[in-house]
Design a protein around this motif. Structure first.
Motif, mmCIF file in Angstrom:
data_model
loop_
_atom_site.group_PDB
_atom_site.id
_atom_site.type_symbol
_atom_site.label_atom_id
_atom_site.label_comp_id
_atom_site.label_asym_id
_atom_site.label_seq_id
_atom_site.Cartn_x
_atom_site.Cartn_y
_atom_site.Cartn_z
ATOM 1 N N PRO A 111 0.796 -1.226 0.000
ATOM 2 C CA PRO A 111 0.000 0.000 0.000
ATOM 3 C C PRO A 111 0.828 1.275 0.000
ATOM 4 C CG PRO A 111 -0.861 -1.574 1.598
ATOM 5 C CD PRO A 111 0.454 -2.114 1.131
ATOM 6 N N THR A 112 1.956 1.253 0.699
ATOM 7 C CA THR A 112 2.797 2.453 0.749
ATOM 8 C C THR A 112 3.398 2.755 -0.619
ATOM 9 O OG1 THR A 112 3.358 2.022 3.068
ATOM 10 C CG2 THR A 112 4.790 3.531 1.837
ATOM 11 N N VAL A 113 3.910 1.717 -1.284
ATOM 12 C CA VAL A 113 4.455 1.903 -2.640
ATOM 13 C C VAL A 113 3.351 2.368 -3.580
ATOM 14 C CG1 VAL A 113 5.531 0.743 -4.609
ATOM 15 C CG2 VAL A 113 6.265 0.189 -2.285
ATOM 16 N N ALA A 114 2.162 1.798 -3.444
ATOM 17 C CA ALA A 114 1.042 2.201 -4.298
ATOM 18 C C ALA A 114 0.689 3.656 -4.091
ATOM 19 C CB ALA A 114 -0.175 1.318 -4.004
ATOM 20 N N ARG A 115 0.642 4.089 -2.834
ATOM 21 C CA ARG A 115 0.287 5.479 -2.543
ATOM 22 C C ARG A 115 1.309 6.447 -3.145
ATOM 23 N NH1 ARG A 115 0.067 4.919 2.356
ATOM 24 N NH2 ARG A 115 2.036 5.840 3.052
ATOM 25 N N LEU A 116 2.588 6.129 -2.997
ATOM 26 C CA LEU A 116 3.635 6.980 -3.561
ATOM 27 C C LEU A 116 3.565 7.015 -5.087
ATOM 28 C CD1 LEU A 116 6.625 5.909 -1.286
ATOM 29 C CD2 LEU A 116 5.375 8.070 -1.193
ATOM 30 N N THR A 117 3.241 5.872 -5.690
ATOM 31 C CA THR A 117 3.162 5.802 -7.149
ATOM 32 C C THR A 117 1.963 6.587 -7.667
ATOM 33 O OG1 THR A 117 4.178 3.602 -7.058
ATOM 34 C CG2 THR A 117 3.178 4.264 -9.142
ATOM 35 N N TYR A 118 0.815 6.443 -7.011
ATOM 36 C CA TYR A 118 -0.366 7.229 -7.401
ATOM 37 C C TYR A 118 -0.067 8.720 -7.297
ATOM 38 C CZ TYR A 118 -3.844 3.472 -7.760
ATOM 39 O OH TYR A 118 -4.578 2.382 -8.169
ATOM 40 N N ARG A 119 0.605 9.106 -6.226
ATOM 41 C CA ARG A 119 0.917 10.519 -6.024
ATOM 42 C C ARG A 119 1.828 11.033 -7.140
ATOM 43 N NH1 ARG A 119 3.368 11.748 -0.311
ATOM 44 N NH2 ARG A 119 1.317 10.865 0.225
ATOM 45 N N ALA A 120 2.790 10.197 -7.552
ATOM 46 C CA ALA A 120 3.695 10.610 -8.626
ATOM 47 C C ALA A 120 2.967 10.710 -9.964
ATOM 48 C CB ALA A 120 4.859 9.625 -8.730
ATOM 49 N N LEU A 121 2.086 9.744 -10.249
ATOM 50 C CA LEU A 121 1.393 9.721 -11.539
ATOM 51 C C LEU A 121 0.314 10.785 -11.639
ATOM 52 C CD1 LEU A 121 0.959 5.910 -12.310
ATOM 53 C CD2 LEU A 121 2.508 7.533 -13.406
ATOM 54 N N LEU A 122 -0.296 11.104 -10.519
ATOM 55 C CA LEU A 122 -1.418 12.043 -10.544
ATOM 56 C C LEU A 122 -1.029 13.418 -10.021
ATOM 57 C CD1 LEU A 122 -4.243 9.620 -9.340
ATOM 58 C CD2 LEU A 122 -3.607 10.244 -11.686
ATOM 59 N N GLY A 123 0.260 13.710 -10.100
ATOM 60 C CA GLY A 123 0.709 15.068 -9.794
ATOM 61 C C GLY A 123 0.155 16.050 -10.816
ATOM 62 N N ARG A 124 0.285 17.322 -10.530
ATOM 63 C CA ARG A 124 -0.382 18.343 -11.336
ATOM 64 C C ARG A 124 -0.042 18.248 -12.820
ATOM 65 N NH1 ARG A 124 0.111 24.258 -9.045
ATOM 66 N NH2 ARG A 124 -0.925 23.129 -7.348
ATOM 67 N N ARG A 125 1.232 18.080 -13.159
ATOM 68 C CA ARG A 125 1.628 18.078 -14.567
ATOM 69 C C ARG A 125 1.126 16.842 -15.295
ATOM 70 N NH1 ARG A 125 7.852 18.881 -15.722
ATOM 71 N NH2 ARG A 125 7.323 20.828 -14.640
ATOM 72 N N ARG A 126 1.364 15.663 -14.720
ATOM 73 C CA ARG A 126 0.935 14.431 -15.382
ATOM 74 C C ARG A 126 -0.585 14.332 -15.430
ATOM 75 N NH1 ARG A 126 5.634 12.037 -13.063
ATOM 76 N NH2 ARG A 126 7.051 11.281 -14.676
ATOM 77 N N ALA A 127 -1.252 14.770 -14.375
ATOM 78 C CA ALA A 127 -2.716 14.699 -14.362
ATOM 79 C C ALA A 127 -3.309 15.543 -15.482
ATOM 80 C CB ALA A 127 -3.250 15.158 -13.009
ATOM 81 N N LEU A 128 -2.700 16.691 -15.739
ATOM 82 C CA LEU A 128 -3.181 17.551 -16.821
ATOM 83 C C LEU A 128 -3.085 16.834 -18.158
ATOM 84 C CD1 LEU A 128 -4.167 20.317 -17.781
ATOM 85 C CD2 LEU A 128 -1.773 21.031 -17.942
ATOM 86 N N ILE A 129 -1.953 16.158 -18.391
ATOM 87 C CA ILE A 129 -1.767 15.426 -19.646
ATOM 88 C C ILE A 129 -2.730 14.251 -19.721
ATOM 89 C CG2 ILE A 129 -0.123 14.103 -21.030
ATOM 90 C CD1 ILE A 129 2.118 15.740 -19.721
#
Length: 239
Positions: A4-22
């Motif tokens: 779960p910890t790795v998943a949370r960090l990965t979601y946070r990285a993928l859904l950061g402002r720049r990537r989420a916009l794309i």
């Protein structure tokens, strides 16, 4: 094989402002195009199949797969922050499986759901077209995520190679060279769409049994090899 910890960090990285916009850009564009096409042409099953096959499955799904698959691990390897994760008491295959699960979930959410919505806008799922292409998008999301996650573990230019595969190999060579279609995730996914909607609206060049085997081999093979590559990464002081 999920942390779960790795998943949370990965979601946070993928859904950061720049990537989420794309990630939001392509689905929004698909839905806007679907609305415009429906207003101009009305309900047309063939037009719906052409748009979902030509834009959603051929362009949107692989591009989102590139962003999610490579972004799940590539940046951490490039900037060296992966060493902090590898120093934790988490097995490396678990790290890969967790990141793959997150990449698949993000790719599915940003590709399959918009495909279904666009399909219903275009023709209300006439001839099962919306469902057919949604199933194809779901299956393609799994293979693309595994393939591009592997690229993220083996190359600092994973995004470039991913774009070359998605836009040049599948879209360009896949449409011009018949043999290239056999090595196309898009064509494998299309075989499933063809099974649901029928040949009159979906034209796949790879048979369903072959497609199922190739999808499985690529997904499993890419995941296993990515795990092996991560195992070979050593931290300072490791023997």
């Amino acid at each position: 094989m999920y942390d779960p910890t790795v998943a949370r960090l990965t979601y946070r990285a993928l859904l950061g402002r720049r990537r989420a916009l794309i990630l939001f850009l392509l689905p929004a564009l698909l839905i806007l195009i679907a609305i415009a096409v429906r207003a101009l042409t009305g309900v047309d099953d063939k037009v719906a199949a052409d748009l979902l096959g030509g834009f959603a499955l051929a362009t949107m799904v692989p591009l989102i797969g590139v962003i999610a698959g490579t972004g799940a691990i590539g940046p951490e390897i490039d900037d060296g922050s992966i060493v902090y994760l590898l120093s934790k008491p988490v097995k490396r295959p678990t790290i890969i499986m967790t990141k793959l699960t997150v990449a698949i979930a993000v790719t599915m959410a940003f590709s399959a759901i918009p495909t279904l919505i666009a399909g219903f806008i275009l023709n209300g799922n006439g001839q099962q077209i919306a469902v057919a292409y949604t199933i194809a998008a779901l299956v393609a999301s799994i293979a693309y995520s595994a393939l591009f996650l592997l690229l993220g573990t083996v190359s600092r230019h994973a995004v470039v190679f991913g774009l070359v595969y998605a836009l040049i190999w599948e879209s360009l060579f896949g449409s011009l060279v018949s043999g290239a279609k056999t090595l196309s995730v898009q064509q494998w996914a299309l075989s499933l769409a063809e099974k649901v909607a029928g040949e009159g609206y979906v034209d796949a060049t790879v048979g369903l049994p072959t497609a199922a085997v190739l999808l499985t081999v690529v997904t499993v093979g890419a995941t296993v090899y990515a795990g092996q590559k991560l195992r070979r990464l050593t931290l300072a002081g490791e023997e």
